[in-house]
Design a protein around this motif. Structure first.
Motif, short mmCIF file in Angstrom:
data_model
loop_
_atom_site.label_atom_id
_atom_site.label_comp_id
_atom_site.label_asym_id
_atom_site.label_seq_id
_atom_site.Cartn_x
_atom_site.Cartn_y
_atom_site.Cartn_z
N PHE B 92 0.79 -1.68 0.33
CA PHE B 92 -0.25 -0.06 -0.19
C PHE B 92 0.84 0.66 -0.12
O PHE B 92 1.69 1.19 0.63
N ASN B 96 0.07 0.23 5.92
CA ASN B 96 -0.69 -0.38 6.63
C ASN B 96 0.18 -1.17 7.05
O ASN B 96 -0.91 -2.73 7.47
N LEU B 97 1.23 -1.33 8.09
CA LEU B 97 2.03 -2.22 9.19
C LEU B 97 1.38 -2.50 9.81
O LEU B 97 0.35 -1.54 10.24
N PHE B 98 0.48 -3.76 11.00
CA PHE B 98 0.29 -3.67 11.74
C PHE B 98 0.79 -3.53 12.95
O PHE B 98 1.68 -3.91 13.32
#
Lengths: 227, 261
Positions: B92, B96-98
């Motif tokens: 992305f 959008n890493l956690f």
């Protein structure tokens, strides 16, 4: 009766009152925390009528005093339906109070949850989806902890408020700590016209909310490891 | 045979027709860049390929197998979508890493959840996990992140985060890796380190689709280039042709704007 003689009597009474306060506090949290999640999902439902009904219920519950809700829930079955739903005595009062508190607090919690869930960027869910995760996996492994982190501060506020709100159950004569402290104004166990037990009562609240503040602060800091 | 075949993809949001019939094919081991101005439908196209959006019309096939056909109800089933997504990886624009997982955990999480569906997971839990971790560690090391395995996303620079995201997508070994403007959120210096990683992937013949505004990079790294405008493919060809001697007037205009920057 001297103060030294009165003290153990008053403390004994306050202790058992406080125990009832704690029970109401605990059962409210136990019930309202999960029920709030159900209500939150209801208000976010894709089924428009369900979402609308849920939001109206939340509006009514949050828009009217908890004291009125307590009175209505406690007296309605007996006066209007001529039934004794709640059972008699203290256990009946506790049951009615617990239900009123759980429902009321669940509505407040649901709005906090909703805000928390909606504040997690949609990209988190999309990242989970493209990695082949199922929706439950995404909720429990990705979203949930981020929601918890966001809702701990507002939930702490509500929890502290709940400690003090339990005193509202006094209105249906639940024998919680205010009821116990107040009894020494009118006269109980040979003690009457005494205001100092109420100061002690306040102290119980202060200490308990103090302990909770520390514990909740710790929880908040434990979630500080990510942003 | 083409690894990916995209036919006549249409997608409408409310009243806006974003994709108006997109066709293209991609050969295995090749890198395809999609260029075009904002709103031309590039991102929506990638999102359709990754089943984040469902096309209103059209067909998507991988190695001849139809993954999606708007005409065929069976291929539109939600329950099947999950497996189909795994043919594609997506990186992305904003990573959008956690945030609650370390770099390493970000890379292993999906694989671990998937391994749970294996019948031998319970018996071999430790080996499976160790294997996933070793694989993820190797991936991150290959992206110069060997020192960063235990860092949380907020402790990493944007460029490092994006490289973790690339590793996370690669860990599932997708057939095709998609990039949605992977450097648009990065400054020029961080952009360079991310482009270097993508370049290396291209050199190793990773099949890729790259939506990008980095024209020079697109020209240098890709085997094919698509120029999109107004929801259709205006021009397609090898980079020398699309950039060097574009046939279409609209392509020329777009490229001259891009050069002005």
């Amino acid at each position: 009766m001297s103060f030294q003689e009165q003290l153990p009597i008053v403390l004994g009474s306050l202790n058992s009152g406080f125990l009832q306060t704690l029970r109401l506090f605990a059962i409210t949290l136990l019930g309202a925390i999960p029920l709030g999640l159900v209500i939150a999902f209801g208000s976010m439902s894709r089924l428009k009528p369900l979402a609308a009904i849920t939001r109206v219920v939340v509006w009514v519950v949050r828009g009217t005093p908890l004291m009125i809700q307590l009175l209505i829930i406690y007296y309605f079955p007996g006066l209007m339906l001529k039934t004794n739903w709640w059972g008699s005595g203290e256990s009946g009062r506790f049951l009615a109070a617990a239900i009123a508190f759980i429902f009321n607090y669940a509505c407040y919690f649901s709005e906090i949850y909703r805000g928390g869930i909606q504040s997690v960027p949609v990209g988190q869910q999309e990242a989970g989806l493209v990695l082949g995760m199922t929706r439950p996996q995404i909720f429990f492994r990705v979203t949930l902890l981020q929601v918890i982190k966001r809702i701990v501060p507002p939930m702490s506020n509500e929890v502290i408020t709940l400690v003090k709100d339990t005193s509202l159950a006094r209105i249906i004569a639940l024998q919680e700590i205010i009821w116990a402290g107040q009894s020494f104004l009118k006269g109980s166990q040979g003690i009457s016209g005494q205001i100092w037990p109420l100061f002690f009562t306040a102290l119980y609240y202060l200490i308990f909310t103090g302990v909770l503040t520390v514990l909740l602060g710790r929880l908040e800091r434990r979630l500080d490891y990510f942003r | 045979m083409a690894i990916l075949e995209v036919e006549n993809i249409h997608k409408q949001f409310e009243r806006t027709q974003v994709l108006k019939g997109v066709d293209f094919r991609l050969e295995e081991g090749k890198a395809l860049s999609i260029i075009g101005s904002s709103g031309s439908g590039k991102t929506t196209l990638l999102r359709c390929l990754n089943f984040l959006e469902r096309p209103d019309r059209g067909r998507i096939s991988i190695r001849g197998e139809v993954l999606f056909d708007a005409e065929d109800a069976v291929t539109r089933r939600e329950s099947e979508t999950r497996k189909k997504r795994l043919h594609f990886g997506l990186v992305f624009q904003n990573f959008n890493l956690f945030p609650q997982y370390t770099a390493l955990q970000n890379v292993t999480l999906a694989g671990e959840l998937m391994a749970r569906e294996r019948p031998d997971y319970r018996a071999k839990k430790r080996e499976i996990r160790q294997e996933l971790e070793e694989q993820a560690t190797a991936l991150l090391k290959s992206m110069d992140l060997g020192e960063r395995l235990g860092n949380y996303p907020h402790q990493l620079s944007g460029g490092q985060q994006q490289r973790v995201a690339i590793a996370r997508a690669l860990a599932l070994r997708p057939d095709i890796l998609c990039f949605d403007e992977p450097t648009s959120a990065l400054d020029p210096e961080l952009t360079r380190e991310v482009l270097r990683v993508i370049r290396e992937l291209a050199a190793r013949h990773t099949t890729m689709i790259i939506v990008t505004h980095e024209m020079r990079f697109a020209r240098e790294v890709s085997d094919r280039v698509i120029f999109m405008d107004g929801g259709v493919v205006v021009e397609e060809g090898p980079p020398e042709q699309v950039f060097g001697s574009p046939r279409e007037e609209r392509t020329r205009r777009f490229l001259s704007y891009a050069e002005d920057q």
